[in-house]
Design a protein around this motif. Structure first.
Motif, PDB file in Angstrom:
ATOM      1  N   UNK A   1       7.623  32.584  27.694  1.00 11.34           N
ATOM      2  CA  UNK A   1       8.423  31.320  28.654  1.00 11.34           C
ATOM      3  C   UNK A   1       8.548  31.608  30.149  1.00 11.34           C
ATOM      4  N   UNK A   2       8.957  33.389  29.682  1.00 16.52           N
ATOM      5  CA  UNK A   2       9.488  33.311  31.340  1.00 16.52           C
ATOM      6  C   UNK A   2       8.331  33.620  32.376  1.00 16.52           C
TER       7      UNK A   2
ATOM      8  N   UNK B   1       7.482  21.505  28.401  1.00 14.47           N
ATOM      9  CA  UNK B   1       7.797  23.287  28.544  1.00 14.47           C
ATOM     10  C   UNK B   1       8.155  24.027  29.337  1.00 14.47           C
TER      11      UNK B   1
ATOM     12  N   UNK C   1      12.152  24.503  28.691  1.00 14.02           N
ATOM     13  CA  UNK C   1      12.339  25.222  28.071  1.00 14.02           C
ATOM     14  C   UNK C   1      12.059  26.446  29.282  1.00 14.02           C
ATOM     15  N   UNK C   2      11.386  27.111  29.824  1.00 13.55           N
ATOM     16  CA  UNK C   2      11.179  27.932  31.051  1.00 13.55           C
ATOM     17  C   UNK C   2      12.243  28.168  31.524  1.00 13.55           C
ATOM     18  N   UNK C   3      12.723  26.652  32.095  1.00 15.14           N
ATOM     19  CA  UNK C   3      13.895  26.864  33.133  1.00 15.14           C
ATOM     20  C   UNK C   3      15.485  27.171  32.329  1.00 15.14           C
TER      21      UNK C   3
ATOM     22  N   UNK D   1      15.185  29.834  30.150  1.00 14.99           N
ATOM     23  CA  UNK D   1      15.001  30.527  29.559  1.00 14.99           C
ATOM     24  C   UNK D   1      15.156  31.540  30.733  1.00 14.99           C
TER      25      UNK D   1
END
Lengths: 462, 554, 445
Positions: free
Chosen positions: A271-272, B493, B496-498, B500
């Motif tokens: 994800x990162x 997605x 979610x990435x934000x 993280x």
């Protein structure tokens, strides 16, 4: 085997006397010599034992095992390709005596850690790589290298000291080697395991102890990044593998927890990576994800898991330096590594984009490239021993694909057919051939893993 | 021979793609074409040859064996021949289509490699090997769809195609993992002992690859690729690999509870929805893509009904007429320099329209004398006895007629101006295919179909015709499947990435806070260490006093 | 006997040389020659008649301490600057004589005598070399604190003598408040000499104010002497009557490490950084003593001596009389005094415990000695070790940064030679383990 360590040491001694024009050839020759030595002279079962500081429990006992042999090969190969990348007069890939010296010191340290059959010697090798990388990061690279070096040093120092504490506890309990003949008592095992876990969590790295990695890579020069992620990152998981053998009870207890932690790292790393706007940062974060695979495999404590972990390490050790090298080349071509500046890259350097595509596919886990056999093995083992992690692995695979497709969608597309000529780039394009150093093994390991396994004699292990 | 068929196209294609920039494009493309013909010949030889097998170890971990395995048999033989044939025709077509393109050689190399990966899947004798081919096909489609690199839609479509199929691939991977970890390394073993998990995972994998269910939109977008690539993808590789896989694994699917009904629902719903979507589309290639999805749905439906042979018949028939339609429509859009239906009017010559195009249209709508008619009739045949299935079939016939008629209507007409001449390379495959479509009416490889009389087929013919009339009358474009699901998933997605990233920066703040705390303590120490001697004496003396008192008291 | 006579004679010779005008270099050579002679004499002819056993330590282990002090003195001989007058040589000799007497004392009074002689030499050195106000300030602070602790010593000796009935250094086992108080006072005085927490406060100011030569002497000789004495006293069990000795030593060791490490971090000036770093290092000498591990403390003491001689001499060679910031050191590797820069790098790496230096082995010994203690002790110790990386590496870095540096003045031969030799020894002893192993075995005898 000793020659593997002696050659770089001799090189360091004569380094101040080498004239500037011969610097790169000499460095490359040294790396090549070491690679040939590693390929030719190492065979599992070679052991050297010399008493050094017996009272401390620190002895010079080195040995080649089926597990460290591939890593030693990788080590020399990645050093060679980093050496090949270094060039004069560029902040991102500097070629100075200082950089070469410290890269060589790091190389010796990493080799020592891989070869060591003594707990303290492993620590010595581990620690030897800290100062060089601190200096390499601090010295060359981006604007924020101060902070990056601070992060690297801070995290490494804590990790190293936890390792020191663990190792000394072991030594105090008369365990100096990696043979499970006399395991220490269970409470001590737990203490040591806990300390080691802190080390691995930081150095592997596992989420959320990963902060130093992207920061370091974002600012480090290309050769330093290549070597750091290609090999130095494997020292910690390899250590995990080594130490777990002498802590069977603790390993058994921690197994499910660690497997899930590895899965979380994998997912978080993916994800990162998706969230980055910078090519190099993306690679760095993806490395975290790959280390998640390694951790899942290692946590299970089965032979198959260990072997799969080593396979992932080898695959990642080929793919990530390649990508860091590509990031360095992109920096040279576009003077930026931002994803938004990538479109049209294929027109400026098609060969580079080919390598980028191959490496990206490797990260996505496409068969035929080096990361696939390892990741396949990891999932295989995970299904049997830790099926819960599959819920974390499966989305991570898709996210990883999204990450790399996002990059490919920029690098492989865009621009216009009528863009001007790029004669000024011919020098950089000429350099692009050096991607073969890593991409050829990348394909070879991916296509015929069984052959390599045969070479490393994994069949007759223990 | 088997080795040649499987690996020659793959290796030659990859090598060609890699060295394409150093070679004269035309040389490369001719080489690839010749190789394609050789592969077709070899695959025929393999189909005729007795049983062949090939097996070696890919990876061997303690307790797990992951072998590569290939076996030639009747079904693989036919499928390989079909793939190789369509590939040869697509190669011929590209000789003309890309005649003045500097990357022709590259394109044809990738096309060959793509075919090679399909052949890998076709001949594979275990799930793992099929997975490898399956993945290679994904890459191949990515490269082919993204061929026009300066176009934004090609870029988007290629990435989307890869990403959506990747979701399915994960499930395929899980199926492979499951079977390998249970020591099932051949198709037969999986068919006998496979778990429902494998069956379900395969269904999901196929649904993604063959654009079934919610995955339709990637195939529609994939029309951004060049015509020969579309023809190959739609007719005999990639999407067709899905039904092929279902046919190969029919036993395990039928053992697993709930899978076949699920296939009926997925296939039926997709077929109807995609058919309706085809009626509303404005672009020729989009219409064809919808129709492909619809027909694939029918194949899935046939498998779900328990008759893989019917699915196979439909697969073969569809391969012929869909490739034919793509080739002919490609000629039309080539002339019109556009893919919009409204621009295609009167772009085909008399022979091209009346013979080539009409044969394809008849096939796709399921009218005699084409293989399509027979396959559809077979579908009717097996649906008998269930009202629901019959209604489904009739709906499909009606919709099929409608979109075929719509296509015919758009292309029909006689041009006033003389048409631009077209390369013979582009016409020749169409001619060959139209012959095959007709031939398919009387000849079906591998399976024997139930006897079907033309007379008893009147309801379906009637429905097709009435559908055709409706299609001609219907003029209003509408959109089905906007791809919104994909966008929404991407947004999730992204969210979610934000999240993280936020956690990450919070952690960074934590590290910084630790550093600040250390800095504060350092300040304290510095403060203590810089003062007057009097203070030093005081502090030292106090410490000493404490030290003594502590020790004397106890 | 011969050795002791020679020691006295050497002092007299050095003082006499002041009366006849002699060049500084000449006096330094004479001093060095004399020290070498003493180093030869002490092992072979250092035995005193039986009569002296009440005041002088007779166990063979004393030779190790004596040699250690003398070797340090020999190293320091090279440090005294080229333009230094013969006075500094004489003062150094006095300091040395005091040190040798102190480490071989077997009576509290003789110990006091030795330490005071040492002190007088040090005051003289600091004062003699002081050229600025800060130097005077340094001297005053050092002197005041030193006098206060001298007073503590006197009080301590009185209390011990009173309760024991003799001034001999004995391993008394009768817990007597007066005795305990006296021992505590003596211990505190010794800890002060080592510059350890909580008596470290004078160190940074004094170091920074004094010129490099004086700093080097302050940073090495008194610490070696006090360290040797503490090690010896712990080994012979003199302090056992102090009830909380273990805890005290642990607190002192950890406190010293932490304060030193924190203080050294983010110091802009080299000398002050080194002052705090030296404080932090002393903690590792005291740490193994808390669990009675004599060998480890001895090894760390030797490693510390080598390291600080190397650090201060090479810093002096690089900086002349200045107190450089990190920026001033940028590019030092490209100048003429490359050798000194390399020595400084090696010495700092040795202080940090970088592998293949004697510092690493010493740190391992030191921490390993307390591994059986509560976790907070060893965890604290290793974490501090990690923290020290920050400032050591931070100071190593400028050498590798690009830039050009101007060396104020060409360094003297002696300084350069000493820095090179000690840096070489750091590495050699880090790889060749025999001397250190011999040391640990013989110290514990």
């Amino acid at each position: 085997m000793l020659a593997l360590l002696i050659v770089p040491c001799l090189f360091m001694i004569i380094l101040p006397r080498i004239p500037a024009t011969w610097l790169k050839p000499a460095f490359v020759t040294m790396a090549l010599a070491d690679l040939l030595l590693a390929l030719g002279a190492l065979a599992p079962g070679n052991v050297i034992h010399v008493a050094w500081w017996p009272q401390l429990g620190l002895n010079l006992s080195l040995g080649v095992t089926p597990y460290n042999q591939p890593l030693l090969w990788l080590n020399a190969l990645v050093l060679l390709s980093s050496a090949w990348t270094a060039n004069r007069g560029n902040a991102w890939s500097p070629l100075s005596k200082g950089s070469i010296f410290w890269l060589t010191v790091a190389y010796v340290g990493v080799s020592l850690a891989f070869l060591s059959q003594n707990v303290l010697l492993y620590f010595v090798g581990f620690e030897m790589a800290v100062l060089p990388f601190f200096l390499l990061v601090r010295k060359d690279g981006g604007e924020n290298r101060r902070v990056a070096a601070f992060y690297f040093l801070g995290f490494s120092a804590v990790a190293g000291m936890m390792l020191l504490a663990a190792v000394l506890t072991l030594v105090v309990h008369h365990v100096t080697g990696f043979h499970a003949n006399h395991p220490v008592s269970v409470p001590v095992q737990f203490v040591v395991y806990l300390l080691l876990l802190a080390t691995w969590a930081i150095k592997t790295p596992l989420w959320p102890f990963h902060l130093w990695l992207p920061k370091t890579h974002g600012e480090a020069s290309t050769p330093a990044s290549m070597y750091l992620s290609g090999v130095a990152l494997k020292v910690a998981p390899y250590g995990f593998l080594l130490f777990s053998g002498i802590l069977p009870a603790a390993r058994h207890q921690a197994s499910p927890f660690l497997a899930v932690w590895g899965g979380i790292t994998l997912l978080a790393g993916s994800l990162l990576a998706l969230g980055q706007r910078d090519l190099k940062q993306t690679v760095a974060q993806s490395s975290i994800a790959s280390m998640g695979y390694v951790m899942i495999a290692l946590s299970l404590g089965t032979r198959a898991g260990d072997q799969a972990a080593v396979l992932v390490m080898v695959g990642h050790g080929l793919a990530s330096p390649l990508l860091f090298w590509i990031a360095g080349q992109v920096q040279k071509i576009q003077h930026s590594r931002q994803l938004d500046d990538l479109p049209g890259l294929y027109r400026k350097d098609p060969l580079l984009v080919t390598f980028l595509t191959a490496a990206a596919f490797a990260y996505m886990g496409i068969p035929g490239l080096a990361l696939f056999p390892g990741e396949f093995g990891v999932i295989l083992v995970a299904l049997k021993h830790a099926p819960l992690t599959l819920y974390l692995i499966a989305p991570a695979i898709v996210i990883m694909a999204a990450t790399w497709l996002r990059i490919l969608a920029r690098a492989r597309f865009g621009g216009t057919e009528t863009d001007g000529s790029f004669d000024s780039l011919s020098a950089v394009r000429q350099e692009s051939w050096s991607g073969l150093w890593l991409s050829v093994p990348l394909v070879l390991v991916g296509l015929i893993p069984e052959w390599w396994i045969h070479l490393w004699r994994w069949g007759g292990l223990r | 021979m088997l080795v040649f068929v499987i690996f020659a196209p793959l290796l030659a294609g990859i090598a060609g793609a890699l060295i394409s920039s150093r070679l004269k494009s035309r040389t490369l493309s001719v080489t690839m074409t010749v190789l394609s013909v050789a592969v077709l010949g070899a695959s025929m030889a393999v189909a005729l040859a007795p049983y062949l097998e090939l097996r070696w170890m890919f990876l061997h971990l303690p307790g797990y064996r992951v072998p590569f395995g290939f076996a030639a048999g009747t079904l693989p033989g036919w499928m390989a021949m079909l793939t190789a044939l369509v590939n040869v025709l697509a190669q011929f077509y590209s000789l003309g289509y890309f005649a003045r393109d500097s990357r022709q050689g590259y394109f044809q190399s990738v096309l060959l490699a793509f075919t090679g990966s399909m052949l890998l899947t076709v001949f594979a004798s275990n799930l793992f090997t099929q997975f490898v081919g399956w993945e290679f096909m994904g890459i191949g489609s990515y490269l082919l769809v993204g061929y026009f690199r300066t176009q934004d839609n090609a870029r988007y479509a290629a990435s989307k195609a890869m990403l959506v199929t990747r979701i399915g691939d994960v499930f395929f991977l899980l199926a492979v993992i499951w079977s390998v970890s249970h020591g099932q390394t051949t198709i037969t073993e999986i068919n006998h002992h496979g778990a429902p998990f494998v069956a379900w995972a395969l269904v999901v994998a196929v649904a993604a690859k063959s654009a079934q269910g919610p995955n339709i939109s990637w195939l529609l977008d994939a029309m951004a690729g060049p015509t020969p690539a579309s023809a190959l993808i739609h007719a005999a590789t990639m999407v067709a690999a899905g039904p092929y896989l279902l046919i190969r694994y029919f036993p395990v699917l039928s053992h697993s509870p709930g899978v076949l009904p699920a296939l009926i629902i997925i296939g039926g719903a997709t077929a109807v929805a995609a058919g309706v979507g085809a009626v509303g589309s404005q672009e020729a290639k989009r219409l064809l893509a919808f129709s492909t999805v619809s027909q694939l749905g029918m194949m899935v439906l046939a498998v779900g009904l328990g008759f893989p042979q019917v699915a196979w018949t439909l697969l073969v028939a569809h391969a012929f007429y869909k490739a034919l339609l793509f080739f002919v429509t490609g000629v039309a859009s080539h002339r019109a320099q556009s893919g919009l239906l409204s621009r295609l009017k009167a772009t085909l010559g008399g022979f091209e329209f009346s013979v080539l195009f009409m044969v394809g249209a008849l096939g796709v709508s399921g009218l005699p004398p084409t293989g399509g008619f027979l396959a559809k009739e077979a579908l009717f045949h097996i649906s008998q006895g269930s009202l629901f299935h019959m209604i489904l079939d009739y709906t499909l016939s009606f919709v099929g007629g409608a979109y075929a008629a719509r296509l015919v209507k758009s292309l029909a007409g006689k041009s006033r101006a003389p048409l631009a001449p077209i390369s013979a390379w582009m016409l020749m495959p169409a001619v060959l295919l139209s012959l095959l479509v007709i031939l398919n009416f009387i000849w079906h490889p591998w399976v024997t179909l139930p006897a079907i009389s033309l007379l008893s087929a009147w309801p379906s013919i009637l429905l097709v015709v009435s559908g055709g009339v409706a299609g001609i009358l219907w003029n209003k474009p509408f959109r089905v499947f906007s791809g919104g699901l994909f966008t929404v998933s991407w947004k999730i997605l992204y969210g979610l990435e934000r999240m993280m990233m936020t956690i990450d920066s919070a952690l960074s703040e934590g590290v910084w806070a630790t550093r600040l705390a250390a800095g504060w303590m350092t300040g304290l120490v510095h403060l203590g260490g810089s003062g007057r001697a009097r203070r030093y004496v005081l502090i030292s003396g106090a410490a000493l006093a404490l030290f003594i008192i502590w020790n004397i008291r106890l | 006997m011969m050795a002791w006579l020679a020691l006295g004679l050497e002092c007299v010779v050095m003082m006499t040389l002041e009366l006849i005008p002699v060049k500084g270099a000449m006096s330094r050579w004479i001093l060095a020659g004399g020290i070498v002679l003493l180093m030869i004499l002490f092992p072979v002819a250092g035995v005193l008649p039986h009569l002296y056993e009440r005041v002088m330590y007779a166990a063979p282990v004393r030779v190790i301490y004596q040699e250690l002090v003398l070797a340090t003195g020999l190293g320091l001989t090279g440090i005294l600057s080229k333009d230094g007058s013969p006075v500094s040589s004489t003062l150094l000799m006095l300091t040395l004589a005091g040190g040798v007497v102190a480490v071989s004392a077997n009576s509290w009074l003789v110990l006091f005598l030795g330490i005071e002689t040492l002190n007088i030499g040090l005051y003289g050195l600091v004062g003699h070399t002081s050229r600025q106000r800060t130097g005077d300030e340094a001297l005053v602070k050092f002197f005041i604190l030193g006098s206060v602790f001298t007073a503590f010593e006197v009080a301590g000796i009185a209390l011990i003598g009173g309760s024991q009935g003799t001034l001999q250094i004995l391993a008394s086992r009768v817990p007597n408040p007066a005795l305990i108080a006296g021992l505590c006072l003596m211990l505190a005085a010794l800890l002060f000499k080592m510059g350890s927490f909580p008596f470290h406060l004078w160190a940074p100011d004094t170091y920074e104010g004094s010129p490099w030569q004086a700093t080097t002497v302050i940073a090495t000789l008194p610490k070696i002497v006090a360290g040797s004495v503490i090690i010896r006293l712990v080994a012979t069990g003199t302090f056992v009557v102090i009830p909380h000795l273990k805890e005290v030593l642990e607190i002192v060791a950890l406190g010293t490490m932490v304060i030193g490490a924190l203080g050294a971090w983010r110091q802009p000036r080299l000398k002050r950084m080194l002052a705090y770093a030296a404080i932090s290092q002393v903690g590792f000498v005291i740490l193994p003593l808390s669990s009675g591990h004599i060998g480890a403390a001895g090894v760390y003491l030797v490693s510390y001596t080598l390291g600080s001689i190397a650090v201060f001499s090479s810093a002096q060679a690089l900086a002349g009389q200045d107190n450089p910031t990190r920026l001033d050191l940028v590019g030092a590797l490209a100048t003429k005094s490359r050798g000194a820069a390399v020595a400084l790098i090696l010495a700092l790496a040795g202080f940090a415990g970088f592998p293949l230096t004697v510092g690493m082995a010493a740190k391992l010994y030191s921490v390993e000695a307390v591994m059986r203690e509560p976790a907070i002790i060893w965890l604290g110790a290793v974490l501090v070790t990690g923290f020290t990386f920050f400032y050591y590496f931070r100071w190593i870095f400028p050498f590798f940064a690009a830039g050009d540096m101007k060396i104020p003045k060409a360094p003297g031969f002696g300084v350069l030679a000493i820095s090179q030799i000690s840096a070489l020894l750091i590495v050699v002893l880090g790889i060749w383990s025999y001397p250190m192993i011999w040391l640990t075995q013989n110290l514990t005898l």
